[in-house]
Design a protein around this motif. Sequence first.
Motif, PDB file in Angstrom:
ATOM      1  N   THR A  79      25.936  38.061  33.759  1.00  0.00           N
ATOM      2  CA  THR A  79      25.589  39.365  34.315  1.00  0.00           C
ATOM      3  C   THR A  79      25.677  39.322  35.839  1.00  0.00           C
ATOM      4  OG1 THR A  79      23.238  38.793  34.410  1.00  0.00           O
ATOM      5  CG2 THR A  79      24.028  39.890  32.401  1.00  0.00           C
ATOM      6  N   GLU A  80      25.723  40.506  36.426  1.00  0.00           N
ATOM      7  CA  GLU A  80      25.726  40.616  37.892  1.00  0.00           C
ATOM      8  C   GLU A  80      24.435  40.045  38.475  1.00  0.00           C
ATOM      9  OE1 GLU A  80      27.742  41.966  40.331  1.00  0.00           O
ATOM     10  OE2 GLU A  80      29.375  42.630  39.056  1.00  0.00           O
ATOM     11  N   GLU A  81      23.309  40.255  37.788  1.00  0.00           N
ATOM     12  CA  GLU A  81      22.025  39.764  38.289  1.00  0.00           C
ATOM     13  C   GLU A  81      22.016  38.240  38.383  1.00  0.00           C
ATOM     14  OE1 GLU A  81      22.089  41.973  35.538  1.00  0.00           O
ATOM     15  OE2 GLU A  81      21.831  43.679  36.894  1.00  0.00           O
ATOM     16  N   TYR A  82      22.607  37.574  37.382  1.00  0.00           N
ATOM     17  CA  TYR A  82      22.666  36.113  37.421  1.00  0.00           C
ATOM     18  C   TYR A  82      23.490  35.647  38.614  1.00  0.00           C
ATOM     19  CZ  TYR A  82      23.720  31.302  36.247  1.00  0.00           C
ATOM     20  OH  TYR A  82      23.851  29.939  36.305  1.00  0.00           O
ATOM     21  N   VAL A  83      24.603  36.305  38.864  1.00  0.00           N
ATOM     22  CA  VAL A  83      25.463  35.909  39.980  1.00  0.00           C
ATOM     23  C   VAL A  83      24.733  36.112  41.302  1.00  0.00           C
ATOM     24  CG1 VAL A  83      27.617  36.438  41.182  1.00  0.00           C
ATOM     25  CG2 VAL A  83      27.576  36.365  38.695  1.00  0.00           C
ATOM     26  N   LYS A  84      23.981  37.214  41.451  1.00  0.00           N
ATOM     27  CA  LYS A  84      23.256  37.466  42.696  1.00  0.00           C
ATOM     28  C   LYS A  84      22.133  36.462  42.915  1.00  0.00           C
ATOM     29  CE  LYS A  84      24.132  42.400  42.815  1.00  0.00           C
ATOM     30  NZ  LYS A  84      23.576  43.743  42.630  1.00  0.00           N
ATOM     31  N   GLU A  85      21.404  36.110  41.833  1.00  0.00           N
ATOM     32  CA  GLU A  85      20.238  35.246  41.975  1.00  0.00           C
ATOM     33  C   GLU A  85      20.588  33.761  42.067  1.00  0.00           C
ATOM     34  OE1 GLU A  85      17.799  36.169  38.649  1.00  0.00           O
ATOM     35  OE2 GLU A  85      17.378  38.199  39.346  1.00  0.00           O
ATOM     36  N   ASN A  86      21.586  33.296  41.335  1.00  0.00           N
ATOM     37  CA  ASN A  86      21.811  31.866  41.181  1.00  0.00           C
ATOM     38  C   ASN A  86      23.040  31.314  41.900  1.00  0.00           C
ATOM     39  OD1 ASN A  86      19.546  31.691  39.538  1.00  0.00           O
ATOM     40  ND2 ASN A  86      20.722  32.277  37.756  1.00  0.00           N
ATOM     41  N   THR A  87      23.804  32.163  42.570  1.00  0.00           N
ATOM     42  CA  THR A  87      24.976  31.675  43.287  1.00  0.00           C
ATOM     43  C   THR A  87      24.939  32.165  44.731  1.00  0.00           C
ATOM     44  OG1 THR A  87      26.354  33.591  42.725  1.00  0.00           O
ATOM     45  CG2 THR A  87      26.359  31.749  41.171  1.00  0.00           C
ATOM     46  N   ASP A  88      25.903  31.740  45.502  1.00  0.00           N
ATOM     47  CA  ASP A  88      26.006  32.151  46.903  1.00  0.00           C
ATOM     48  C   ASP A  88      26.749  33.470  47.065  1.00  0.00           C
ATOM     49  OD1 ASP A  88      24.764  29.783  47.489  1.00  0.00           O
ATOM     50  OD2 ASP A  88      26.635  28.718  47.886  1.00  0.00           O
ATOM     51  N   PHE A  89      27.128  34.101  45.957  1.00  0.00           N
ATOM     52  CA  PHE A  89      27.946  35.309  46.001  1.00  0.00           C
ATOM     53  C   PHE A  89      27.105  36.518  45.626  1.00  0.00           C
ATOM     54  CE2 PHE A  89      30.554  31.676  44.784  1.00  0.00           C
ATOM     55  CZ  PHE A  89      31.414  31.638  45.869  1.00  0.00           C
ATOM     56  N   SER A  90      27.496  37.687  46.157  1.00  0.00           N
ATOM     57  CA  SER A  90      26.711  38.895  45.912  1.00  0.00           C
ATOM     58  C   SER A  90      27.151  39.651  44.669  1.00  0.00           C
ATOM     59  CB  SER A  90      26.792  39.814  47.132  1.00  0.00           C
ATOM     60  OG  SER A  90      28.138  40.185  47.366  1.00  0.00           O
ATOM     61  N   SER A  91      28.355  39.382  44.166  1.00  0.00           N
ATOM     62  CA  SER A  91      28.831  40.075  42.967  1.00  0.00           C
ATOM     63  C   SER A  91      29.892  39.229  42.277  1.00  0.00           C
ATOM     64  CB  SER A  91      29.411  41.446  43.331  1.00  0.00           C
ATOM     65  OG  SER A  91      30.587  41.284  44.093  1.00  0.00           O
ATOM     66  N   ILE A  92      30.279  39.669  41.093  1.00  0.00           N
ATOM     67  CA  ILE A  92      31.323  38.978  40.342  1.00  0.00           C
ATOM     68  C   ILE A  92      32.660  39.095  41.069  1.00  0.00           C
ATOM     69  CG2 ILE A  92      32.625  39.009  38.180  1.00  0.00           C
ATOM     70  CD1 ILE A  92      30.034  39.683  36.738  1.00  0.00           C
ATOM     71  N   GLU A  93      32.897  40.222  41.754  1.00  0.00           N
ATOM     72  CA  GLU A  93      34.139  40.398  42.503  1.00  0.00           C
ATOM     73  C   GLU A  93      34.256  39.367  43.630  1.00  0.00           C
ATOM     74  OE1 GLU A  93      32.053  43.099  41.996  1.00  0.00           O
ATOM     75  OE2 GLU A  93      33.198  43.951  40.338  1.00  0.00           O
ATOM     76  N   ASP A  94      33.146  39.132  44.342  1.00  0.00           N
ATOM     77  CA  ASP A  94      33.156  38.132  45.414  1.00  0.00           C
ATOM     78  C   ASP A  94      33.398  36.730  44.853  1.00  0.00           C
ATOM     79  OD1 ASP A  94      32.647  40.116  47.242  1.00  0.00           O
ATOM     80  OD2 ASP A  94      30.486  39.754  47.298  1.00  0.00           O
ATOM     81  N   LEU A  95      32.779  36.447  43.705  1.00  0.00           N
ATOM     82  CA  LEU A  95      32.975  35.153  43.059  1.00  0.00           C
ATOM     83  C   LEU A  95      34.429  34.960  42.656  1.00  0.00           C
ATOM     84  CD1 LEU A  95      31.874  32.544  41.758  1.00  0.00           C
ATOM     85  CD2 LEU A  95      31.360  33.904  39.731  1.00  0.00           C
ATOM     86  N   SER A  96      35.041  35.993  42.086  1.00  0.00           N
ATOM     87  CA  SER A  96      36.432  35.868  41.645  1.00  0.00           C
ATOM     88  C   SER A  96      37.380  35.727  42.836  1.00  0.00           C
ATOM     89  CB  SER A  96      36.834  37.054  40.773  1.00  0.00           C
ATOM     90  OG  SER A  96      36.792  38.246  41.518  1.00  0.00           O
ATOM     91  N   LYS A  97      37.109  36.419  43.933  1.00  0.00           N
ATOM     92  CA  LYS A  97      37.942  36.250  45.134  1.00  0.00           C
ATOM     93  C   LYS A  97      37.831  34.831  45.678  1.00  0.00           C
ATOM     94  CE  LYS A  97      37.887  41.049  46.575  1.00  0.00           C
ATOM     95  NZ  LYS A  97      37.333  42.022  47.526  1.00  0.00           N
ATOM     96  N   ALA A  98      36.621  34.284  45.653  1.00  0.00           N
ATOM     97  CA  ALA A  98      36.428  32.915  46.126  1.00  0.00           C
ATOM     98  C   ALA A  98      37.135  31.915  45.221  1.00  0.00           C
ATOM     99  CB  ALA A  98      34.942  32.590  46.207  1.00  0.00           C
ATOM    100  N   ILE A  99      37.153  32.178  43.926  1.00  0.00           N
ATOM    101  CA  ILE A  99      37.828  31.288  42.984  1.00  0.00           C
ATOM    102  C   ILE A  99      39.327  31.289  43.247  1.00  0.00           C
ATOM    103  CG2 ILE A  99      38.457  31.031  40.544  1.00  0.00           C
ATOM    104  CD1 ILE A  99      35.586  31.877  39.892  1.00  0.00           C
TER     105      ILE A  99
END
Length: 152
Positions: A79-99
Amino acid sequence: MIAAIRVRGRTGIRKDIEETLKMLKLTRINHAVLIEDTPSYQGMLQKAKDYITWGEVDADSVTSLISKRGKLPGNVKLTEEYVKENTDFSSIEDLSKAIVESGAKLEDSGIKPLFRLHPPRKGYKDLKKTFAESGTLGYRGEKIGDLIKKMI
């Protein structure tokens, strides 16, 4: 970043190719993984070319893949909440761009590296011919995103 999808089954595979597919974490049909574009991975992809298809993936395809098919340990939906709380990224889109751009890893974010997909809508073209021969197998390049969208 490269996306690899297994399209052929488990029976009748030579032992060395089966070991290569296990190292890529592609143990079943319609499983997908995201891997780095390194010479060692390129060699593994070439060895297993008769059972998988792969290509360079863009950020939009990675975003849809992670948001719709991403799982956490325990088979919990990402979920988006998991990504915001447990990673350095603010959303799934930011995570995918970093990947895609900087090579961030899914395992570092606590996300399973394997994606279980549906069979593609309208089916595969031909499971015994390469993509260059208007089939399914082998290197696809940028068109792997179209196959991913058909399988989500």
